[in-house]
Motif scaffolding. Structure first.
Motif: not given
Length: 236
Positions: A115-116, A118-120, A177, A179-180
């Motif tokens: 996931r992004e 900030c969501e981890r 994505r 962030w990838q």
């Protein structure tokens, strides 16, 4: 009728619940006419006589290590006609230090995009994403996947490094994505078969947890893979 002999080998990283996961499939094997032997380590692979007498190996051993003698025993049995199958990290992320094992199965887990950031939260669910499994044209005709429609999962999506000796029955696409670091969608095999000598190999990459293994499409593919991989009369 002589019953087929299945060997279930389980162990390695406990996060993939090797005991619970394999127990899901033992009734299917027995109901399908197999005599089932369960081993908690790969030591059995070095037992030449037992391996030569085995029609199917179901492996659920994530990471871990394998000795040269054990791998030689497994490979020799497969080349002589023993079937080999498994799911997720139990077959596609086994024995990372062994290039010969990678050569045998034809594909190796590289990562499961998450996931992004900030969501981890530092849990396994950080790597759970919604994704689709697409049956290929070959897969629509193959006994392992025929009649199964494309399906969706919410779990780890394996990115696999592979060679072109595998026959890909299903794929999954990793999207771009923000962030990838990759710049275009990447297609990975999700289900494949491989002929190795007289043996048949089937790898199914979904299967991180028991609920994913219980998904009707995933479970059907795994169970059909067991039947298809099993030693054929011509390999006896």
């Amino acid at each position: 009728m002589t019953r087929k002999k299945a060997l279930v080998v389980r162990g390695g990283w406990e996060g993939h619940q090797p005991v619970g996961a394999t127990e899901l499939f033992l009734p299917f094997l027995r109901d399908s006419g197999y005599t089932v032997r369960v081993e908690e380590s790969t030591d059995v692979y070095a037992a030449t006589t037992e391996m030569a007498d085995t029609d199917l190996v179901v492996q659920c051993v994530t990471m871990s290590e394998i000795t040269a003698e054990q791998l030689s025993g497994l490979s020799t049995a497969i080349e002589a006609g023993t079937g080999f199958t498994g799911w997720h990290g139990g077959i596609a992320d086994s024995f990372r230090a062994s290039s010969d094992y990678l050569h045998l199965v034809g594909g190796q887990f590289a990562t499961h995009p998450g996931r992004e950031p900030c969501e981890r939260r530092g849990v396994q669910e950080d790597n759970y994403l919604p994704y689709a499994v697409h049956i290929t044209e070959l897969g629509r005709e193959h006994p392992v996947t025929a009649g199964i429609e494309d399906f969706e999962l919410h779990t780890e999506q394996y990115w696999v490094l592979h060679d072109d000796l595998i026959d890909v029955l299903a794929t999954t696409t990793h999207p771009v994505r923000p962030w990838q670091p990759w710049h275009r969608p990447v297609v990975s095999p999700a289900v494949w078969t491989r002929r190795w000598g007289a043996g048949r190999i089937v790898v199914t990459t979904p299967g991180h947890s028991l609920d994913v293994l219980a998904d009707p499409s995933v479970r059907t593919i795994i169970e059909r893979g067991m039947l298809w991989a099993t030693r054929t009369a011509s390999a006896s």
